[in-house]
Design an enzyme around this catalytic site. Structure first.
Site, mmCIF file in Angstrom:
data_model
loop_
_atom_site.group_PDB
_atom_site.id
_atom_site.type_symbol
_atom_site.label_atom_id
_atom_site.label_comp_id
_atom_site.label_asym_id
_atom_site.label_seq_id
_atom_site.Cartn_x
_atom_site.Cartn_y
_atom_site.Cartn_z
ATOM 1 C CD1 TRP A 289 -1.961 -2.212 0.397
ATOM 2 C CD2 TRP A 289 -3.087 -1.227 2.053
ATOM 3 N NE1 TRP A 289 -3.047 -3.003 0.691
ATOM 4 C CE2 TRP A 289 -3.751 -2.425 1.694
ATOM 5 C CE3 TRP A 289 -3.601 -0.445 3.072
ATOM 6 C CZ2 TRP A 289 -4.922 -2.850 2.329
ATOM 7 C CZ3 TRP A 289 -4.763 -0.859 3.709
ATOM 8 C CH2 TRP A 289 -5.416 -2.042 3.335
ATOM 9 C CD GLU B 86 -7.126 -7.569 1.683
ATOM 10 O OE1 GLU B 86 -7.880 -7.853 2.652
ATOM 11 O OE2 GLU B 86 -6.799 -6.412 1.399
ATOM 12 C CD1 TRP C 4 -15.634 -1.568 7.355
ATOM 13 C CD2 TRP C 4 -16.516 -2.461 5.508
ATOM 14 N NE1 TRP C 4 -14.604 -1.778 6.466
ATOM 15 C CE2 TRP C 4 -15.113 -2.326 5.330
ATOM 16 C CE3 TRP C 4 -17.281 -2.995 4.471
ATOM 17 C CZ2 TRP C 4 -14.466 -2.723 4.154
ATOM 18 C CZ3 TRP C 4 -16.644 -3.396 3.310
ATOM 19 C CH2 TRP C 4 -15.256 -3.246 3.150
ATOM 20 C CE1 TYR D 290 -9.020 -11.753 5.348
ATOM 21 C CE2 TYR D 290 -10.212 -10.139 4.016
ATOM 22 C CZ TYR D 290 -9.017 -10.636 4.531
ATOM 23 O OH TYR D 290 -7.832 -10.019 4.222
ATOM 24 C CD1 TRP E 273 -4.748 -9.722 6.559
ATOM 25 C CD2 TRP E 273 -4.409 -8.473 4.737
ATOM 26 N NE1 TRP E 273 -4.670 -8.431 6.976
ATOM 27 C CE2 TRP E 273 -4.456 -7.628 5.873
ATOM 28 C CE3 TRP E 273 -4.181 -7.890 3.488
ATOM 29 C CZ2 TRP E 273 -4.301 -6.251 5.788
ATOM 30 C CZ3 TRP E 273 -4.035 -6.530 3.396
ATOM 31 C CH2 TRP E 273 -4.098 -5.702 4.531
ATOM 32 C CG ASN F 21 -7.877 -2.630 0.474
ATOM 33 O OD1 ASN F 21 -7.845 -3.796 0.093
ATOM 34 N ND2 ASN F 21 -8.277 -2.297 1.703
ATOM 35 C CD GLU F 22 -11.301 -5.079 1.848
ATOM 36 O OE1 GLU F 22 -11.723 -4.566 2.909
ATOM 37 O OE2 GLU F 22 -10.863 -6.251 1.778
ATOM 38 C CD1 TRP G 209 -16.075 -6.782 2.264
ATOM 39 C CD2 TRP G 209 -17.279 -6.185 0.482
ATOM 40 N NE1 TRP G 209 -17.402 -7.105 2.520
ATOM 41 C CE2 TRP G 209 -18.153 -6.743 1.441
ATOM 42 C CE3 TRP G 209 -17.818 -5.735 -0.733
ATOM 43 C CZ2 TRP G 209 -19.527 -6.875 1.209
ATOM 44 C CZ3 TRP G 209 -19.181 -5.856 -0.964
ATOM 45 C CH2 TRP G 209 -20.024 -6.410 0.008
#
Length: 375
Positions: free
Chosen positions: A84, A315, A212, A286, A342, A183-184, A247
């Protein structure tokens, strides 16, 4: 005769460059390099010192640790890393108080820091994918990123002052794998937004977990943000690889009632820039309460998503009843073009190395492709 020999020399050199150490490119749903199908086996770093690894001469503080991870990736048989850069603009680029960008960074070392990391990666046969921004959190400096997403004038200042100079300076570096715009971004998207345009309608994301970090931006605003930067990168460097770290497959798979927010059509229609499209897709996954959801790549073959570009599982970690070796194996044999666990600075680094070692030396051209290649 001397002229002919000189021409012959350059022809041979050109042919050699085409066979050894050539750039990563795509062919349909696959990554290719030097005429071979390849698989990106690696990890996220994603930072050593959050938002302070590059720029303002900060790389000097993390150089030893970051280069140690490159060496350990290579030793485990991996070939790629995702790191990043700006995150929310904490230390780069340099923002004026009005939200416009006026420098790459206060110390003007950002490009050189990134180049030094690329040189270290090249020495270890590791491709680097730089992630520019992060939408997974909303912290004190988010007003800077907010300005770029909301205000095209501010976004253009970043593109002109920082992004294009970065791309032009680094595009010839053999270890540069590609660019990940954000990212996301779904962390700050507004779910449940109704629109007659499927690209802008996020009703399918209602109660999905999206938003979120704050329900701040419409899909159209985020698509424009991606489109303008992707266009700038691919205009300055037509061969560049460009992606977005989604995500969840709910954001870019386009199946089971969800819409691909990052399709060529959605990005171009929202941002208006013809070259502002992705060259490959990236999905994160995830487990929740010990299980992967129904759209997880670990529950699907890559072909199930009906995407016409390579897909990297960008990820993941060992969970959901699967071993890390099984997860890297699934990515390799079930229709994906890469796997980045990750992450290196977490306590599970040795676990991720186990996953990469599982694929070390693989070269099944009918499945995942070559893992050990020259950068």
């Amino acid at each position: 005769m001397a002229v002919i020999n000189w021409i012959s020399f350059w022809l041979v050199l050109h042919l050699l460059n085409g066979c050894y150490g050539g750039r990563l490119y795509t062919s349909g749903k696959n990554f290719m390099k030097d005429g071979h199908r390849v698989f990106l086996s690696g990890t996220n770093l994603a930072w050593v010192n959050y938002a302070r690894d590059f720029g303002n001469n900060q790389y000097n503080n993390v150089k030893a640790q970051m280069e140690r991870y490159l060496s350990e990736i290579h030793a485990a048989g991996g070939n790629s890393i995702r790191v990043w850069v700006h995150i929310e603009g904490e230390t780069s680029p340099h923002f004026l108080s009005n939200g416009y960008v006026d420098k790459t960074d206060a110390g003007r070392s950002l490009i050189n820091d990134m180049r030094n990391f690329l040189h270290a990666a090249q020495a270890r046969n590791v491709l680097v994918f730089f992630t520019l921004w992060n939408g997974a959190v909303k912290q004190n400096t988010h007003w800077r990123l907010n300005g770029l997403i909301k205000d095209t004038g501010k976004l253009q200042s970043y593109i002109n002052i920082a992004l294009i100079p970065m791309v032009n300076a680094l595009k010839g570096e053999p270890a540069l794998g590609g660019w990940d715009i954000i990212n996301e971004a779904e962390g700050v998207i507004i779910p449940g937004h109704q629109s007659s345009n499927p690209c802008h309608d996020t009703t399918s994301l209602t109660n999905s977990g999206a938003g979120w970090a704050g329900q701040l931006y419409t899909a159209a605003e985020l698509q424009r943000f991606v489109n303008w930067q992707a266009d700038a990168i691919r205009t300055a460097d037509p061969g560049a690889m460009v992606t977005v770290g989604a995500w969840n497959a709910k954001a870019d798979a386009g199946i089971l009632g969800f819409h691909n927010l990052y399709s060529d059509h959605c990005l171009v229609s929202s941002g208006g820039k013809a070259h502002g499209t992705l060259t490959f897709f990236q999905v994160h996954t995830y487990a929740y309460q010990g299980k992967f959801d129904g759209l997880s790549p670990f529950e699907h073959h890559g072909n199930d998503y009906n995407l016409n570009k390579p897909i990297v599982i960008g990820e993941f970690r060992e969970e959901g009843g699967r071993s890390i070796s099984d997860m890297y194996n699934h990515a390799y044999y079930y229709g994906y073009s890469g796997a980045w666990g990750w992450q290196a600075i977490d306590n599970n680094w040795s676990n991720l190395q186990t996953g990469m070692r599982h694929l070390k030396g693989r070269n099944d051209q009918q499945k995942g492709g070559m893992v050990a290649f020259s950068v």
